[in-house]
Design an enzyme around this catalytic site. Structure first.
Site, PDB file in Angstrom:
ATOM      1  N   ARG A 154       0.847  -1.195   0.000  1.00  0.00           N
ATOM      2  CA  ARG A 154       0.000   0.000   0.000  1.00  0.00           C
ATOM      3  C   ARG A 154       0.883   1.246   0.000  1.00  0.00           C
ATOM      4  NH1 ARG A 154      -4.978  -1.834   4.042  1.00  0.00           N
ATOM      5  NH2 ARG A 154      -5.307  -3.826   2.986  1.00  0.00           N
ATOM      6  N   ARG A 194       2.073   1.466  10.422  1.00  0.00           N
ATOM      7  CA  ARG A 194       1.532   1.826   9.108  1.00  0.00           C
ATOM      8  C   ARG A 194       2.680   1.745   8.121  1.00  0.00           C
ATOM      9  NH1 ARG A 194      -3.241   5.197   8.186  1.00  0.00           N
ATOM     10  NH2 ARG A 194      -3.242   5.973   6.060  1.00  0.00           N
ATOM     11  N   GLU A 203      -6.032  -1.225  14.726  1.00  0.00           N
ATOM     12  CA  GLU A 203      -6.911  -2.010  13.852  1.00  0.00           C
ATOM     13  C   GLU A 203      -6.125  -3.162  13.239  1.00  0.00           C
ATOM     14  OE1 GLU A 203      -8.866   0.235  10.757  1.00  0.00           O
ATOM     15  OE2 GLU A 203      -9.226  -1.611   9.629  1.00  0.00           O
ATOM     16  N   SER A 240     -10.654  -6.126   9.613  1.00  0.00           N
ATOM     17  CA  SER A 240     -11.835  -5.432   9.175  1.00  0.00           C
ATOM     18  C   SER A 240     -12.669  -6.487   8.474  1.00  0.00           C
ATOM     19  CB  SER A 240     -11.407  -4.326   8.222  1.00  0.00           C
ATOM     20  OG  SER A 240     -12.489  -3.531   7.900  1.00  0.00           O
ATOM     21  N   ARG A 270       0.715  -5.090  12.795  1.00  0.00           N
ATOM     22  CA  ARG A 270       0.148  -4.543  14.029  1.00  0.00           C
ATOM     23  C   ARG A 270      -0.056  -5.619  15.080  1.00  0.00           C
ATOM     24  NH1 ARG A 270      -4.204  -0.678  10.944  1.00  0.00           N
ATOM     25  NH2 ARG A 270      -2.664   0.748  10.051  1.00  0.00           N
TER      26      ARG A 270
END
Length: 436
Positions: A274, A289, A361, A364, A403
């Site tokens: 990403r 991130r 997070e 999801s 994470r």
RNA sequence: GGAGAGGUCGCCUAGUGGCCUAGGGCGCCGCACUGGAAAUGCGGUAUGGCGCAAGCCAUCGAGGGUUCAAAUCCCUCCCUCUCCGCCA
């Protein structure tokens, strides 16, 4: 990615309200309805003319076979009729193509309406559905002494589990290098997660390509809307996958299942790429991130009537991983304006990171209902011989690694600087403690 | 990357400009025959769109072109196979 023309016609009010709830422009629905009416008119007209032309052409063939001279007057008249119709058809079809292009552009801007049980509002309306585990504080007590937990990047560097500086040197910022036990922990987590999902949850394991073509990127909606988020290889028209959702959901693009083939449930490991353009600052410190991370993704193809329950089960399967790892987490039901454009219902799983005292997070889990399946034409036959209907697609992380690693380092660090390996990972790590 | 051969209905295959409204076989479904089955016979068996319906339109790997008319001819691209080259 679209709600579909049939649904647009059948329940425009629901669609309109869905757009409002998600903070999108509801006037697009009316513009789309108008264009849809125009499209149908043009389609009817053009269809009639094509039938005429086909008939004329057929008559030419019959006349010639019946002995008429190919260049004679009889044939010439028929030929003229066909040519005339053709000219009109060309005009109509050009208008039709323009109308359909406009309509499609509008349809892409109509969001998937949220399920009725989704809270309406922005992030402040998100609901914490449940919380699991003990929320460790940063300042802890051990043997009467107090000590302060360190953030994961300090733990990771001191135990030589990753090397962010050298990652930046060889590739760039946001490309961590995992070293020693850090590297083994990556393998261990991937292996552990896939083992649970396959052996205990009955999912089929997939090891997909890390690059996909433009048709696949379009299928799951990465292009055109999210093209900036992806690394692109223009020379070969390929895209580095931002998640295994992309290749795995595309496995069944343009396919029709028999009812007894569903549900299909996959668990796939892939690296994820990403660009995260513009992201920097304290929220991105360490490995929270990054541009490349690893993830085990769950992707389900379900019968429509089963998808709501499947989302609960899917979310529960991601929770199993966190529970076995002994990591505290909470489950958030995302509100309409915070859930995304294409989801009908979404849960986020956030793990507790006591070193930075933040929720991270790590998963999801979403039900797309038929929104994704429509663009990819993934269908099934409710009964043998019946007309195909769209399946429902769901996916959820189970889990994202970087994470999760951060949470493990912050949860399992010891006052002496060592790291206790979570019990379930010991067989994979072949050690129960990591020391500097 | 080079040379060649291919891509037609779930599968196999026929199809060299108009009788293709795509034929045949296998598989599958229904019906008949049967005590039941097998075999056999008859019928049905793609997807999307438009239409109340009858039906119409589109699709033969994808896209473009030629033509009154394209599975069929031309161009570009994709994929598969064979051989060669290169290579973890």
């Amino acid at each position: 990615m679209s709600i579909g023309l049939a649904r647009l016609r059948e329940e425009p009010d629901r669609i309109r309200q869905g757009a409002i709830d998600k903070g999108e422009d509801p006037s697009i629905i009316d513009a789309a309805l108008a264009l849809e009416g125009k499209r149908r008119d043009l389609l009817g007209e053009s269809g009639l003319l094509k039938a005429e032309r086909n008939a004329a052409s057929k008559q030419i063939g019959e006349a010639i076979r019946g002995g008429a001279a190919p260049s004679g007057p009889e044939v010439a008249a028929l030929r003229q009729a066909s040519t005339d119709a053709g000219a009109q058809i060309e005009k109509l079809d050009a208008e039709l193509a323009a109308t359909e292009a406009q309509l499609e552009e509008l349809m892409l801007r109509i969001p998937n309406p949220a399920d009725p049980d989704v809270p309406v509002g922005d992030a402040s309306a998100n609901q914490t559905v449940r919380t699991w585990g003990e929320l460790l504080p940063r300042d802890a007590t051990a043997d009467g002494e107090t000590w302060t937990r360190r953030p994961h990047w300090e733990v990771g560097e001191s135990l030589r589990m990753f090397d962010l500086e050298r990652g930046a040197k060889i590739t760039g910022s946001g490309f961590p290098v995992y070293t020693g036990y850090g590297s083994r922990l990556q393998r261990a987590l991937i292996d552990f997660m896939l083992d649970i999902h396959t052996s205990e949850h009955g999912m089929t394991e997939i090891w997909p390509p890390a690059l996909v073509n433009s048709a696949s990127a379009r299928g799951t909606g990465q292009i055109p809307d999210k093209e900036d988020l992806m690394y692109v290889v223009p020379r070969d028209d390929l895209y580095l996958v931002p998640t295994a959702e992309v290749p795995v959901t595309n496995l069944h693009r343009d396919e029709i299942f028999e009812a007894d083939q569903l549900p299909l449930r996959y668990a796939a490991y892939s690296p994820c790429f990403r660009r995260e353009a513009g992201a920097a600052g304290k929220d991105t410190r360490g490995i929270l991130r990054v541009h490349q991370f690893d993830k085990v993704e769950m992707v389900f193809f379900e019968k429509p009537e089963a998808s709501a329950e499947a989302l609960e089960w899917l979310t529960g399967r991601a929770e199993v991983i966190l529970q076995r790892l002994g990591l505290a987490y909470r489950v958030l039901l995302m509100a309409t304006k915070d859930m995304g454009f294409v989801q009908a219902k979404k849960y986020d799983l956030e793990v507790w990171a006591p070193g930075v005292e933040r929720w991270l997070e790590v998963s999801s889990c979403s039900n797309f209902r038929d929104y994704q399946a429509r663009r990819m034409a993934i269908r099934y036959r409710p009964e043998p011989g019946a007309k195909p209907e769209l399946v429902h697609t769901l996916n959820g992380s189970g889990l994202a690694l970087a994470r999760t690693v951060a949470a493990i380092l912050e949860t399992y660090q010891q006052p002496d600087g060592s790291l206790v390996v979570p019990e379930v990972l010991r067989p994979y790590m072949r050690t129960d403690q990591i020391r500097a």
